[in-house]
Design a protein around this motif. Sequence first.
Motif, short mmCIF file in Angstrom:
data_model
loop_
_atom_site.label_atom_id
_atom_site.label_comp_id
_atom_site.label_asym_id
_atom_site.label_seq_id
_atom_site.Cartn_x
_atom_site.Cartn_y
_atom_site.Cartn_z
N LYS A 93 -50.83 20.70 -50.90
CA LYS A 93 -51.52 20.31 -49.67
C LYS A 93 -50.77 21.00 -48.53
N ILE A 94 -51.52 21.43 -47.51
CA ILE A 94 -50.92 22.14 -46.37
C ILE A 94 -51.23 21.38 -45.08
N TYR A 95 -50.20 21.28 -44.23
CA TYR A 95 -50.33 20.58 -42.95
C TYR A 95 -49.71 21.40 -41.83
N GLY A 96 -50.21 21.22 -40.61
CA GLY A 96 -49.63 21.86 -39.44
C GLY A 96 -50.46 23.02 -38.96
N GLY A 97 -49.77 24.00 -38.36
CA GLY A 97 -50.45 25.19 -37.88
C GLY A 97 -51.27 24.96 -36.63
N ALA A 98 -50.78 24.08 -35.75
CA ALA A 98 -51.51 23.81 -34.50
C ALA A 98 -51.59 25.07 -33.66
N SER A 99 -52.67 25.19 -32.91
CA SER A 99 -52.83 26.29 -31.96
C SER A 99 -51.93 26.04 -30.77
N THR A 100 -51.13 27.04 -30.44
CA THR A 100 -50.24 26.93 -29.28
C THR A 100 -50.36 28.19 -28.46
N LEU A 101 -50.05 28.09 -27.20
CA LEU A 101 -50.08 29.26 -26.33
C LEU A 101 -48.74 29.96 -26.42
N THR A 102 -48.71 31.11 -27.07
CA THR A 102 -47.48 31.88 -27.19
C THR A 102 -47.76 33.33 -26.87
#
Length: 172
Positions: A93-102
């Motif tokens: 199972k995979i979690y995370g990877g939120a979109s962020t301004l970078t």
Amino acid sequence: MEMHNGSHPLNVGQGEFRVTSDWRLSLSTVLGSCVSVCLLDPVACVAGMNHFLLPHSPYSRVAPDARYGGYSMRMMITTMLVRGATIENMQAKIYGGASTLTVSGDVGERNVEFACEYLDRAGIPLFGGCVGSDLVRRITFIPGDGQVILQSRPVTPANTQRMEPIAPRFAA
């Protein structure tokens, strides 16, 4: 510390991975653009969770470092295999990877793509997770039943540093 289903939570920090055969433990972390892969071999009773920041090191010559997905995934899977797990029985199972301004683009999306491709190449099936969007996630992986408890909130400057406990939105 909060208890889930009788288990003792063990934090998995940035750039770490943990492998356990102790079903009394749960593995927990908080994610923004980082990704955690939860692996379980229910036959060998071995589980692992990692927390990586980037798919690969930006430097060609760098010491092995679990902050990078390539090393983190390889070491977590190898450690599980040494403890009796088999690729054929592993589930992910995979979690995370939120979109962020970078400045370097969408790190979260690149992390998720890397994790999916790595699992596919390794022959480990993906059984779920929660990735992308603009969510800060707190996950608690309970190896004994393969459950992941997910708590999430939108990414804001106020909650990217510290996330207060909230009721789980759903269990995946």
